[in-house]
Every structure is written in C-alpha cells, then in structure tokens.
Design a protein around this motif. Sequence first.
Motif, PDB file in Angstrom:
ATOM      1  N   ARG A 268      -3.860  11.001  -5.400  1.00 24.73           N
ATOM      2  CA  ARG A 268      -3.195  10.272  -4.311  1.00 24.73           C
ATOM      3  C   ARG A 268      -4.166   9.317  -3.638  1.00 24.73           C
ATOM      4  N   PHE A 269      -5.381   9.801  -3.376  1.00 28.80           N
ATOM      5  CA  PHE A 269      -6.387   8.949  -2.758  1.00 28.80           C
ATOM      6  C   PHE A 269      -6.688   7.745  -3.646  1.00 28.80           C
ATOM      7  N   ARG A 270      -6.917   7.997  -4.926  1.00 32.38           N
ATOM      8  CA  ARG A 270      -7.272   6.907  -5.861  1.00 32.38           C
ATOM      9  C   ARG A 270      -6.144   5.886  -5.973  1.00 32.38           C
ATOM     10  N   LEU A 271      -4.895   6.347  -5.992  1.00 36.68           N
ATOM     11  CA  LEU A 271      -3.766   5.420  -6.053  1.00 36.68           C
ATOM     12  C   LEU A 271      -3.682   4.593  -4.775  1.00 36.68           C
ATOM     13  N   MET A 272      -3.806   5.256  -3.631  1.00 35.79           N
ATOM     14  CA  MET A 272      -3.770   4.527  -2.364  1.00 35.79           C
ATOM     15  C   MET A 272      -4.916   3.519  -2.312  1.00 35.79           C
TER      16      MET A 272
ATOM     17  N   PHE B  94      -0.425   3.330   8.308  1.00 33.30           N
ATOM     18  CA  PHE B  94      -1.708   3.769   7.747  1.00 33.30           C
ATOM     19  C   PHE B  94      -2.222   5.017   8.466  1.00 33.30           C
ATOM     20  N   ILE B  95      -2.152   5.024   9.782  1.00 36.52           N
ATOM     21  CA  ILE B  95      -2.597   6.193  10.554  1.00 36.52           C
ATOM     22  C   ILE B  95      -1.688   7.390  10.260  1.00 36.52           C
ATOM     23  N   LYS B  96      -0.378   7.152  10.210  1.00 33.67           N
ATOM     24  CA  LYS B  96       0.553   8.243   9.920  1.00 33.67           C
ATOM     25  C   LYS B  96       0.306   8.830   8.533  1.00 33.67           C
ATOM     26  N   ALA B  97       0.144   7.961   7.529  1.00 35.03           N
ATOM     27  CA  ALA B  97      -0.124   8.440   6.166  1.00 35.03           C
ATOM     28  C   ALA B  97      -1.466   9.157   6.105  1.00 35.03           C
ATOM     29  N   SER B  98      -2.448   8.644   6.840  1.00 37.01           N
ATOM     30  CA  SER B  98      -3.768   9.285   6.877  1.00 37.01           C
ATOM     31  C   SER B  98      -3.675  10.674   7.481  1.00 37.01           C
ATOM     32  N   ALA B  99      -2.841  10.836   8.495  1.00 35.73           N
ATOM     33  CA  ALA B  99      -2.669  12.144   9.133  1.00 35.73           C
ATOM     34  C   ALA B  99      -2.052  13.144   8.157  1.00 35.73           C
ATOM     35  N   ILE B 100      -1.067  12.708   7.404  1.00 38.79           N
ATOM     36  CA  ILE B 100      -0.440  13.591   6.408  1.00 38.79           C
ATOM     37  C   ILE B 100      -1.455  13.962   5.323  1.00 38.79           C
ATOM     38  N   PHE B 101      -2.180  12.976   4.864  1.00 35.64           N
ATOM     39  CA  PHE B 101      -3.188  13.207   3.824  1.00 35.64           C
ATOM     40  C   PHE B 101      -4.278  14.149   4.337  1.00 35.64           C
TER      41      PHE B 101
ATOM     42  N   VAL C 220       0.819  -1.217   0.000  1.00 35.98           N
ATOM     43  CA  VAL C 220       0.000   0.000   0.000  1.00 35.98           C
ATOM     44  C   VAL C 220       0.850   1.263   0.000  1.00 35.98           C
ATOM     45  N   PHE C 221       1.981   1.245   0.672  1.00 38.96           N
ATOM     46  CA  PHE C 221       2.777   2.461   0.828  1.00 38.96           C
ATOM     47  C   PHE C 221       4.050   2.464   0.005  1.00 38.96           C
ATOM     48  N   ALA C 222       4.044   1.741  -1.103  1.00 39.04           N
ATOM     49  CA  ALA C 222       5.158   1.871  -2.048  1.00 39.04           C
ATOM     50  C   ALA C 222       5.203   3.339  -2.464  1.00 39.04           C
ATOM     51  N   PRO C 223       6.342   3.815  -2.908  1.00 40.04           N
ATOM     52  CA  PRO C 223       6.435   5.242  -3.244  1.00 40.04           C
ATOM     53  C   PRO C 223       5.348   5.711  -4.221  1.00 40.04           C
ATOM     54  N   PHE C 224       4.871   6.906  -3.969  1.00 38.42           N
ATOM     55  CA  PHE C 224       3.877   7.549  -4.827  1.00 38.42           C
ATOM     56  C   PHE C 224       4.611   8.448  -5.817  1.00 38.42           C
ATOM     57  N   PRO C 225       4.125   8.556  -7.037  1.00 33.46           N
ATOM     58  CA  PRO C 225       4.732   9.524  -7.955  1.00 33.46           C
ATOM     59  C   PRO C 225       4.590  10.942  -7.402  1.00 33.46           C
TER      60      PRO C 225
END
Length: 180
Positions: free
Chosen positions: A86-90, A119-126, A73-78
Amino acid sequence: MAKRRSPEPISVIEDRLLRASVALGDNLDSISMPELAAAAQIAVGTLYRIAPSKIALAALLDARAQAQFDRHVFAPFPARLSLEERFRLMWSRLAEFSLQEADIAAYLARKPMAPDSAFIKASAIFARDGAATGVLKTLSGEELAAIVWGPLSALLRNHACSVESLQQLEQAAWDGLRRI
C-alpha cells in the motif's frame, strides 16, 4: 444556419486558470486579473464570473489543485495489499503526480496541508493499520503525513524532483515509518 458551439465546461476553464496561475508564479498578488485571463485564454469577464475576487480565485485554484492531487494519489487501491505494498503504491502515485504535474505539485507543496485533507485522513488510517499490525511505529496521521509529504514537498518547492531523488526518498520514508 450554423449550429452554435456549446461553451467549454467550467471545469476545463478552471483547470486552464490553475495552469496559467502556476505558470505565472501563483502569487496572485503579483498577477493582474487581465494578465491571468490572457494567460488562460479566456475573457476577463469570464474570469470575473468564475471568481469575482482574488480571494475567491485563490480558493478556487487551491481546490482545483487539491482535487487533481487527490484524484491521482487516492484512486482506489486493490484489495488485500500488504502495508508495504500500500505504501509503495501510494508513493508511486505521489511520484507520478510530482513528475507529471510538477508545477501543480510544487504549488501544493508551498501551501499548508489542511488537517482535514484526504492525505492526512489516509495517513491516519495507514498509521492505525501499521500500528495495529506492529509493522509501523505508532504515529498520528499528521506525523505520518509529515514524514512522507514533508521531504517530498521540500524537493518540489526547490524544483529538485527527479526519478532518482524520488526513489531514494521513498526508501527513506518507508524506513522512517517502519518499526525496526
């Protein structure tokens, strides 16, 4: 003289233990260590060297499952994706993992998500980025994660994940996050 084959890497054995545990029902209280070792096709002694107790085994299995989830799920994002992209890719990565690794995804769905999880950390950033741009409602990382993971985990726990249900849930989650 025949060359001795090197032993399997521990990570391969740990992944087999995870898959065997999930296949047996992942309630370690109802699985004997010899039963799990046989299902994972390893010697009981190897199992006890890797995990000397069921508590250690549970921690190992949780960590292996979470690591597989996080890698996928958290492989690097372009760079330079819009918030919606970003949401759709995740989401597509969540959906892929849920369909390709249904047993492991369902296993994780039955576990509480740790407050310090990726997941919580990425959600907080998002959530922070979404609130700053005015695209998303003001939410904490935990709230955003609950809107996304909560319904998905319910589908996984009930073995009701399908491509169609994931597509519908994707749009519902995005609609739930957006400031309208």
